[in-house]
Structure formats: C-alpha cells, structure tokens
Enzyme design. Sequence first.
Site, PDB file in Angstrom:
ATOM      1  N   LYS A   1       0.826  -1.223   0.000  1.00 41.95           N
ATOM      2  CA  LYS A   1       0.000   0.000   0.000  1.00 41.95           C
ATOM      3  C   LYS A   1       0.855   1.265   0.000  1.00 41.95           C
ATOM      4  CE  LYS A   1      -2.329  -0.745   3.768  1.00 41.95           C
ATOM      5  NZ  LYS A   1      -1.594  -1.965   4.150  1.00 41.95           N
TER       6      LYS A   1
ATOM      7  N   LYS B   1      -1.358   9.004   6.284  1.00 44.75           N
ATOM      8  CA  LYS B   1      -1.411   7.670   6.878  1.00 44.75           C
ATOM      9  C   LYS B   1      -1.988   7.882   8.269  1.00 44.75           C
ATOM     10  CE  LYS B   1       0.108   3.230   7.448  1.00 44.75           C
ATOM     11  NZ  LYS B   1      -0.089   2.074   6.571  1.00 44.75           N
TER      12      LYS B   1
ATOM     13  N   ASP C   1       6.352   4.224   7.041  1.00 44.25           N
ATOM     14  CA  ASP C   1       5.365   4.405   5.962  1.00 44.25           C
ATOM     15  C   ASP C   1       4.982   5.878   5.822  1.00 44.25           C
ATOM     16  OD1 ASP C   1       5.449   1.704   5.596  1.00 44.25           O
ATOM     17  OD2 ASP C   1       3.459   1.310   6.421  1.00 44.25           O
TER      18      ASP C   1
ATOM     19  N   VAL D   1      -4.541   1.276   7.186  1.00 39.57           N
ATOM     20  CA  VAL D   1      -3.607   0.466   7.967  1.00 39.57           C
ATOM     21  C   VAL D   1      -4.026  -0.992   7.850  1.00 39.57           C
ATOM     22  CG1 VAL D   1      -4.930   0.927  10.076  1.00 39.57           C
ATOM     23  CG2 VAL D   1      -2.578   0.094  10.257  1.00 39.57           C
ATOM     24  N   GLY D   2      -3.093  -1.855   7.460  1.00 34.52           N
ATOM     25  CA  GLY D   2      -3.435  -3.261   7.286  1.00 34.52           C
ATOM     26  C   GLY D   2      -4.438  -3.457   6.167  1.00 34.52           C
TER      27      GLY D   2
ATOM     28  N   ASN E   1      -0.047  -5.818  -7.557  1.00 31.96           N
ATOM     29  CA  ASN E   1       1.353  -5.665  -7.156  1.00 31.96           C
ATOM     30  C   ASN E   1       2.052  -7.025  -7.216  1.00 31.96           C
ATOM     31  OD1 ASN E   1       3.765  -4.731  -6.158  1.00 31.96           O
ATOM     32  ND2 ASN E   1       3.067  -4.498  -4.061  1.00 31.96           N
TER      33      ASN E   1
END
Length: 207
Positions: free
Chosen positions: A14, A36, A45, A108-109, A166
């Site tokens: 991500k 984020k 990140d 997140v996640g 990806n």
Amino acid sequence: MNYFVTGTDTGVGKTFVSSLLIRSLRAAGCDTVGMKPICCGGREDAERLRASADFSISLDDVNPVWLRTAASPFTAAKLENREVDLDAIRTTFSRLRRERRSLVVEGVGGWLVPIQRDFFVSDLAAEMKLPILVVVANRLGALNHTLLTVRDIRTRGLNCAGLILNHLEPATDTATTTNRAVLETILDAPILFEVQLGQTELETSVA
C-alpha cells in the site's frame, strides 16, 4: 484527485503504491499529499508518504496517530493503555481536504482491520467518502482476498475505483500468471495498473 488506498492484506504494498501515486500526480501538476492516519510500530510508511510529497506537510499531519506496538490499532492501543484518537484523525483529514485539492489516504493493514472494538478501517474509509483503490498482492489466495474486499466495499455503498496488482515476486506459478485475467472476468472493477517493488514510476495498464 483523492483516493483511499486499502489492501487485500497487510504487507501488500500500500505504501509503495501510494507513494508512486502521489509522485505521479504531483508530476502531473496536482498538489497531492499523502496521509497515513494510523501507524503501528515504526513511522517509516508515513515518512515515505511525506517524502513523496516533497516534505510539503509535517509528519504529524501525515500521521496524526502513532502507536508504537506493531499490531492492529485495536491491539496496540489496548497494550499501550490508550484509545485511538479518532477526533485527531478527523480533524487532520478535514483540514487537509480544505487546504489541498488532491489527497491520497493510506489505510492500515487490510480493509477490516479493527481500530476500536466496533470501528474498523472500513468505517474510517466510509467516513472519508473517498474513492477506494485496492492494492492486490499477486499471489496464491489473491482471488479470495480481493473478492471479499471488493464485495464488502460495495455492500457499504462505497465506490471501488479500481485495483492495483502488485507483483511481490516474479510471476512463475499458475495463480500469479492467471490472477489478472480471472479478476477481470469476475469483477467489473478495473485493474488500473500493475506494479513491481522497485519501480520508480507508474507503468499504467488501464483495463
């Protein structure tokens, strides 16, 4: 252009995709910045997103909630005897939306990671009301994870703007070489582009 970037799992790329997207939009003349809302563990990140936007906003604006424990936000907050400050996230998000024409928010996640006992990443995305991009790790299991994620996005009445495939490893097995074709057959959400870790710019492959 504004997006909420989620993934079919944690560790699917991500941040990599969000950073590429921010840099590409800025190169096209947009004032794009990244957010984020929650980091768990390190802040690497958030630092990458900030760098992608040429350090034009502060790290705390990129990442208003930082939990030091590398776990889900719900678990990390419990272990640190605190609660995720949703008001801080909402305030920062609202201000960035006012100040910038283009914002990329990285979740997140995965899509259903818990933030509080009854509040999930999906709920945060629903509040933000941004088109949702789903980063798919091209590996065995991607079909199930992608279909579950997209189905829940649509069940909530949200806009799945597309998928980004990806390639974490070279496509050498049947699953990784056929996942794109199968997803294009089953889903009506477009695969916007494919990426590989290590790319320096987006290579579009519009469906």
